[in-house]
Design a protein around this motif. Structure first.
Motif, PDB file in Angstrom:
ATOM      1  N   VAL A 212       0.840  -1.200   0.000  1.00 19.89           N
ATOM      2  CA  VAL A 212       0.000   0.000   0.000  1.00 19.89           C
ATOM      3  C   VAL A 212       0.873   1.248   0.000  1.00 19.89           C
ATOM      4  O   VAL A 212       0.602   2.218  -0.720  1.00 19.89           O
ATOM      5  N   GLU A 213       1.934   1.233   0.797  1.00 16.52           N
ATOM      6  CA  GLU A 213       2.829   2.389   0.849  1.00 16.52           C
ATOM      7  C   GLU A 213       3.540   2.609  -0.486  1.00 16.52           C
ATOM      8  O   GLU A 213       3.776   3.756  -0.890  1.00 16.52           O
ATOM      9  N   CYS A 214       3.859   1.526  -1.185  1.00 21.04           N
ATOM     10  CA  CYS A 214       4.458   1.670  -2.520  1.00 21.04           C
ATOM     11  C   CYS A 214       3.498   2.382  -3.466  1.00 21.04           C
ATOM     12  O   CYS A 214       3.897   3.303  -4.203  1.00 21.04           O
ATOM     13  N   ILE A 215       2.235   1.964  -3.468  1.00 15.83           N
ATOM     14  CA  ILE A 215       1.253   2.607  -4.339  1.00 15.83           C
ATOM     15  C   ILE A 215       1.071   4.071  -3.929  1.00 15.83           C
ATOM     16  O   ILE A 215       0.948   4.956  -4.790  1.00 15.83           O
ATOM     17  N   ALA A 216       1.084   4.324  -2.623  1.00  9.77           N
ATOM     18  CA  ALA A 216       0.978   5.708  -2.155  1.00  9.77           C
ATOM     19  C   ALA A 216       2.131   6.546  -2.699  1.00  9.77           C
ATOM     20  O   ALA A 216       1.936   7.688  -3.136  1.00  9.77           O
ATOM     21  N   GLU A 217       3.323   5.990  -2.699  1.00  8.68           N
ATOM     22  CA  GLU A 217       4.476   6.744  -3.198  1.00  8.68           C
ATOM     23  C   GLU A 217       4.399   6.954  -4.712  1.00  8.68           C
ATOM     24  O   GLU A 217       4.719   8.038  -5.210  1.00  8.68           O
ATOM     25  N   LEU A 218       3.963   5.925  -5.445  1.00 10.51           N
ATOM     26  CA  LEU A 218       3.788   6.105  -6.884  1.00 10.51           C
ATOM     27  C   LEU A 218       2.786   7.212  -7.174  1.00 10.51           C
ATOM     28  O   LEU A 218       2.999   8.062  -8.051  1.00 10.51           O
ATOM     29  N   MET A 219       1.707   7.221  -6.422  1.00 10.53           N
ATOM     30  CA  MET A 219       0.674   8.226  -6.645  1.00 10.53           C
ATOM     31  C   MET A 219       1.138   9.619  -6.260  1.00 10.53           C
ATOM     32  O   MET A 219       0.872  10.595  -6.964  1.00 10.53           O
ATOM     33  N   LEU A 220       1.846   9.726  -5.148  1.00  7.65           N
ATOM     34  CA  LEU A 220       2.288  11.061  -4.728  1.00  7.65           C
ATOM     35  C   LEU A 220       3.344  11.606  -5.688  1.00  7.65           C
ATOM     36  O   LEU A 220       3.364  12.813  -5.963  1.00  7.65           O
ATOM     37  N   ILE A 221       4.192  10.734  -6.210  1.00  8.82           N
ATOM     38  CA  ILE A 221       5.188  11.196  -7.175  1.00  8.82           C
ATOM     39  C   ILE A 221       4.490  11.714  -8.431  1.00  8.82           C
ATOM     40  O   ILE A 221       4.761  12.830  -8.895  1.00  8.82           O
ATOM     41  N   ASP A 222       3.577  10.909  -8.978  1.00  9.31           N
ATOM     42  CA  ASP A 222       2.874  11.332 -10.191  1.00  9.31           C
ATOM     43  C   ASP A 222       2.057  12.594  -9.952  1.00  9.31           C
ATOM     44  O   ASP A 222       2.073  13.522 -10.765  1.00  9.31           O
ATOM     45  N   ASN A 223       1.335  12.623  -8.839  1.00  6.87           N
ATOM     46  CA  ASN A 223       0.511  13.791  -8.558  1.00  6.87           C
ATOM     47  C   ASN A 223       1.351  15.046  -8.405  1.00  6.87           C
ATOM     48  O   ASN A 223       1.019  16.105  -8.954  1.00  6.87           O
ATOM     49  N   ASP A 224       2.463  14.936  -7.676  1.00  7.79           N
ATOM     50  CA  ASP A 224       3.293  16.114  -7.431  1.00  7.79           C
ATOM     51  C   ASP A 224       3.995  16.587  -8.699  1.00  7.79           C
ATOM     52  O   ASP A 224       4.165  17.797  -8.913  1.00  7.79           O
ATOM     53  N   MET A 225       4.398  15.650  -9.559  1.00  2.00           N
ATOM     54  CA  MET A 225       5.025  16.042 -10.819  1.00  2.00           C
ATOM     55  C   MET A 225       4.025  16.784 -11.711  1.00  2.00           C
ATOM     56  O   MET A 225       4.327  17.834 -12.274  1.00  2.00           O
ATOM     57  N   ILE A 226       2.818  16.223 -11.822  1.00  2.00           N
ATOM     58  CA  ILE A 226       1.833  16.778 -12.752  1.00  2.00           C
ATOM     59  C   ILE A 226       1.196  18.048 -12.200  1.00  2.00           C
ATOM     60  O   ILE A 226       0.884  18.979 -12.951  1.00  2.00           O
ATOM     61  N   SER A 227       1.003  18.120 -10.891  1.00  2.00           N
ATOM     62  CA  SER A 227       0.342  19.291 -10.299  1.00  2.00           C
ATOM     63  C   SER A 227       1.316  20.420  -9.974  1.00  2.00           C
ATOM     64  O   SER A 227       0.892  21.523  -9.628  1.00  2.00           O
ATOM     65  N   TYR A 228       2.620  20.157 -10.083  1.00  2.00           N
ATOM     66  CA  TYR A 228       3.610  21.163  -9.694  1.00  2.00           C
ATOM     67  C   TYR A 228       3.399  22.497 -10.394  1.00  2.00           C
ATOM     68  O   TYR A 228       3.484  23.564  -9.772  1.00  2.00           O
ATOM     69  N   ASN A 229       3.124  22.476 -11.685  1.00  2.00           N
ATOM     70  CA  ASN A 229       2.988  23.718 -12.442  1.00  2.00           C
ATOM     71  C   ASN A 229       1.893  24.600 -11.853  1.00  2.00           C
ATOM     72  O   ASN A 229       2.081  25.805 -11.637  1.00  2.00           O
ATOM     73  N   ARG A 230       0.738  24.007 -11.604  1.00  2.00           N
ATOM     74  CA  ARG A 230      -0.364  24.768 -11.012  1.00  2.00           C
ATOM     75  C   ARG A 230       0.021  25.282  -9.629  1.00  2.00           C
ATOM     76  O   ARG A 230      -0.257  26.436  -9.289  1.00  2.00           O
ATOM     77  N   GLU A 231       0.655  24.436  -8.830  1.00  2.00           N
ATOM     78  CA  GLU A 231       0.959  24.810  -7.451  1.00  2.00           C
ATOM     79  C   GLU A 231       2.042  25.888  -7.371  1.00  2.00           C
ATOM     80  O   GLU A 231       1.966  26.775  -6.511  1.00  2.00           O
ATOM     81  N   GLN A 232       3.031  25.842  -8.268  1.00  2.00           N
ATOM     82  CA  GLN A 232       4.038  26.901  -8.248  1.00  2.00           C
ATOM     83  C   GLN A 232       3.419  28.224  -8.685  1.00  2.00           C
ATOM     84  O   GLN A 232       3.832  29.291  -8.232  1.00  2.00           O
TER      85      GLN A 232
END
Length: 370
Positions: A212-232
């Motif tokens: 479960v923690e592995c999937i959480a990390e995969l999701m947080l990496i993808d989410n943070d990479m893709i959402s970074y532009n909006r958040e910055q």
């Protein structure tokens, strides 16, 4: 003079992930039902509701739970709405207010048949109605595991708000530990148990927890990479892996994106290796465990697909960005005051404001600007 627009290269992290994209056949009808029901809460201003609709939360649920029944898909859709609206309300508040909102949500979860107090934050009633529906057709083990997982997420949201108050930028390790909860992976994976009697000895087993923690990390990496532009652009980038990596390792955006992609590959391998170590609990339980594990792996794929198909992060340019990997850098905007006044933070940023044409930007050798 170089007139090329400032861009970020977004690596495709899921090329080798074995679980394919799938869509629940009940998507369209359930989406219509859930969208209409959510609007009745009047939880958002007209402008924010329009931006919220572009998130297409029902699509995320249908991608994530492709094989569940129509009724269970509705529960899943309602929960994705709950996740997004709680996130939007708490994201613009200080830790004290966020904690008060979280306490309301937890109380509603434990008391789904209790009338909510007059004048209370609408989050209480939204969660109450969601959970009152969910407990009608789901198993008791699911209900226990869901409350456990979702409560952990909510408590982590308060910690995130405290970090925001203090402008605290965590170390990579500390951030990933907190983000495993704030990315809400654990409760969305628990949703796979709606029709299961998954024993506690499975749910809390160290290997299952690690998966479960592995999937959480995969999701947080993808989410943070893709959402970074909006958040910055909106000034919310401190709670984002790309920012954390840039600060701690002294990398520019391109370097941080590349680091995140490499880490993603490492986590994928960790997940695959751990799958081979899952023990047997007997034929009947093992069938449930396989369904549960396939479900969590499907979530990683669904989250990645939805991030490009929704307008939440990339506007209407998701398919083009998926093809090229090139994201035009959004300019800084001041949305804080307006968002706080509206009690929500549903940003509706147009990538087309950042560039007029990506057709000439076909090379991945793009240098990101600091």
């Amino acid at each position: 003079m170089d007139t090329r627009p400032r861009v970020i290269y977004l690596p495709d992290t899921m090329t080798n992930w074995p679980w394919p994209r799938a869509m629940n056949p009940h998507f369209e009808v359930v989406k219509a039902e859930v969208d209409a029901s959510f609007r009745e809460f009047k939880a958002l201003s007209a402008e924010s509701q329009e931006a919220f609709d572009k998130c297409d939360s029902a699509r995320l649920a249908a991608l994530s739970y492709p094989n569940v029944s129509r009724e269970h898909l509705r529960i899943a859709c309602e929960f994705i709405n709950v996740l997004i609206i709680v996130d939007e309300y708490t994201d613009v508040e200080n830790a004290a207010v966020a904690e008060a909102m979280v306490d309301i949500v937890i109380d509603a979860l434990h008391n789904p048949h209790k009338t909510r107090p007059e004048g209370e934050c609408i989050l209480g009633e939204i969660v109450r109605q969601f959970w009152a529906r969910a407990i009608q057709t789901t198993t008791l083990p699911f209900q226990r595991h869901f409350i456990y997982s979702y409560t952990a997420y909510l408590r982590a949201v308060v910690v995130e708000a405290l970090d925001r108050d203090e402008a605290h930028c965590r170390s990579i390790g500390d951030y990933i530990k907190l983000r495993r909860d704030t990315c809400a992976t654990k409760p969305v994976i628990a949703i796979y148990e709606m029709g299961m009697d998954l024993p506690d000895e499975v749910f809390y087993h160290p290997i299952i927890v690690k998966l479960v923690e592995c999937i959480a990390e995969l999701m947080l990496i993808d989410n943070d990479m893709i959402s970074y532009n909006r958040e910055q652009a909106t000034g919310d980038a401190n709670h984002n892996l790309i920012t954390i990596v840039m600060v701690e390792l002294g990398l520019d955006r391109s370097g941080a994106m590349a680091w995140a992609a490499r880490y993603h590959a490492e986590v994928e391998k960790r997940f695959t290796d751990s799958l081979a170590k899952v023990p047997s609990w007997g034929p009947l339980t093992d069938v449930l465990v396989k369904e549960y594990l396939d479900g969590m792996a499907t979530w990683a794929r669904a989250n990645h697909c939805w991030s490009y198909e929704t307008q939440r992060y990339l506007g209407t340019m998701g398919p083009e960005i998926k093809r090229t990997g090139l994201v035009p850098l959004l300019p800084k905007v001041n949305r804080k005051a307006a968002s706080a006044a509206a009690r929500v933070n549903v940003a509706d940023l147009s990538l087309m404001d950042a560039t007029e044409d990506l057709s000439d930007l076909s090379s991945p050798q793009v240098t990101s600007v600091m």
